[in-house]
Design a protein around this motif. Structure first.
Motif, PDB file in Angstrom:
ATOM      1  N   UNK A   2       0.873  -1.235  -0.318  1.00 57.79           N
ATOM      2  CA  UNK A   2      -0.017  -0.101  -0.123  1.00 57.79           C
ATOM      3  C   UNK A   2       0.859   1.364   0.117  1.00 57.79           C
ATOM      4  N   UNK A   3       2.330   1.675   0.513  1.00 61.21           N
ATOM      5  CA  UNK A   3       2.928   1.940   0.756  1.00 61.21           C
ATOM      6  C   UNK A   3       4.272   1.681   0.371  1.00 61.21           C
ATOM      7  N   UNK A   4       5.588   2.308  -0.031  1.00 70.92           N
ATOM      8  CA  UNK A   4       6.648   2.011   0.247  1.00 70.92           C
ATOM      9  C   UNK A   4       7.629   3.082   0.625  1.00 70.92           C
ATOM     10  N   UNK A   5       8.530   2.669   1.284  1.00 73.30           N
ATOM     11  CA  UNK A   5       9.473   3.707   1.195  1.00 73.30           C
ATOM     12  C   UNK A   5      10.629   3.541   0.530  1.00 73.30           C
ATOM     13  N   UNK A   6      11.105   4.292  -0.716  1.00 80.94           N
ATOM     14  CA  UNK A   6      12.376   4.199  -1.276  1.00 80.94           C
ATOM     15  C   UNK A   6      13.477   4.262  -1.262  1.00 80.94           C
ATOM     16  N   UNK A   7      14.718   2.980  -1.366  1.00 83.08           N
ATOM     17  CA  UNK A   7      16.072   3.930  -1.943  1.00 83.08           C
ATOM     18  C   UNK A   7      16.281   5.528  -1.707  1.00 83.08           C
TER      19      UNK A   7
END
Length: 316
Positions: A213-218
């Motif tokens: 539902x959400x991502x913390x990318x690099x």
């Protein structure tokens, strides 16, 4: 005299953001600089990615302390790169977690990577004099492991090679949120200098199967909502594909590294030249794609001298 790396002149401070991406879940972002993730459990906190120095890590800690006073018990490092791990001492975490492969890469090339990154991207090492040395994990895993922060379950997994051979992702099932490290980026170039082009898209698909539902990318903004997640995964796959294919075609006809560079620029510049750290990443991406297309499966170790030699070879 060859011009300097683009990153050597990148000295402008970036605006930081601290975005909630789920209940008790946050992403510290900085306009394309390395991101850090935060998971607040019942009785303690897990940090994902340490930043490059203790001084930079303290900027993350300031944000954490605005939302919780719980102690930091765990630090997860998704891979071995210096800009991700050398700030670890600031958090005081008793448990530092890496994949087995990532730990082996610290042993094999950690110091060389530190020297290389410090030389070509000085702004990211603000306060470097505080770094106590290489960061070593206290705990490693092969395929996956689970940590409980009280009742909050956190799954740490290796879903395939991509940005490095030892990439880890962190999945929080109660919120269906993932911290991907540099496997996924948003409006920021992928650094592929230690990557595996042939595996990267499969690993992205493994991430997509979780339907986050959400991502913390690099790097880049936090990805909140399934539409933004899907867009970022697709764009990352396009970046990797667009970098490798023109280089592979040059290799197939016996062309030079400089010819591969020109072919890659022709393909990628129109689509990605406004991405954060694009110019910094490009020479390393082309060099690694050129090697992989020639059958070199394990990325060669970058050193400060190899960086310069490669860059000289790409100049007219």
């Amino acid at each position: 005299m060859a011009k300097a790396f683009a990153s050597a002149g990148d000295m402008e401070a970036k605006k930081t953001s601290f975005t909630q991406i789920g209940e008790g879940l946050y992403a510290f972002t900085a306009e394309g600089d390395p991101n850090t993730g935060v998971i607040i459990g019942d009785d303690s906190v897990m940090i994902i990615e340490a930043q490059a120095t203790p001084r930079l890590a303290r900027k993350v800690l300031e944000c954490v302390r605005e939302v919780t006073d719980k102690p930091i018990s765990h630090l997860v490092l998704t891979h071995y790169h210096a800009v991700r791990v050398l700030g670890a001492s600031a958090y005081g975490a008793k448990e530092i977690i890496m994949s087995d492969t990532a730990r082996s890469m610290v042993a094999e090339r950690g110091q060389e990577d530190w020297d290389s990154e410090f030389d070509r991207f000085p702004r990211l090492f603000e306060g470097h004099e505080e770094i106590p040395g290489l960061t070593w994990p206290t705990t490693t895993f092969s395929d996956s492991m689970t940590v409980y922060l009280g009742n909050r379950r956190v799954d740490i997994m290796h879903l395939g090679r991509a940005h490095t051979a030892g990439d880890a992702v962190v999945w929080v099932p109660d919120q269906e949120v993932m911290f991907t490290g540099d496997i996924v980026e948003y409006h920021s170039a992928c650094y592929c200098g230690d990557g595996h082009f042939g595996d990267w898209e499969d690993t992205l698909m493994n991430i997509a199967e979780f339907e986050p539902k959400s991502i913390a990318p690099g790097r880049g903004d936090a990805l909140v909502g399934e539409e933004m997640v899907e867009k970022a995964i697709a764009a990352t796959a396009d970046f990797v594909r667009s970098t490798y294919k023109p280089v592979a075609k040059v290799v197939a006809r016996g062309g030079s590294l400089k010819e591969a560079w020109d072919a890659c620029r022709a393909e990628c510049d129109p689509k990605f030249n406004d991405y954060a750290i694009y110019e910094h990443c490009l020479p390393f991406n082309v060099a690694r794609a050129y090697d992989e297309a020639r059958g070199i499966d394990t990325p060669r170790v970058w050193t400060a001298q190899r960086d310069k030699d490669m860059w000289d070879a790409l100049q007219d």
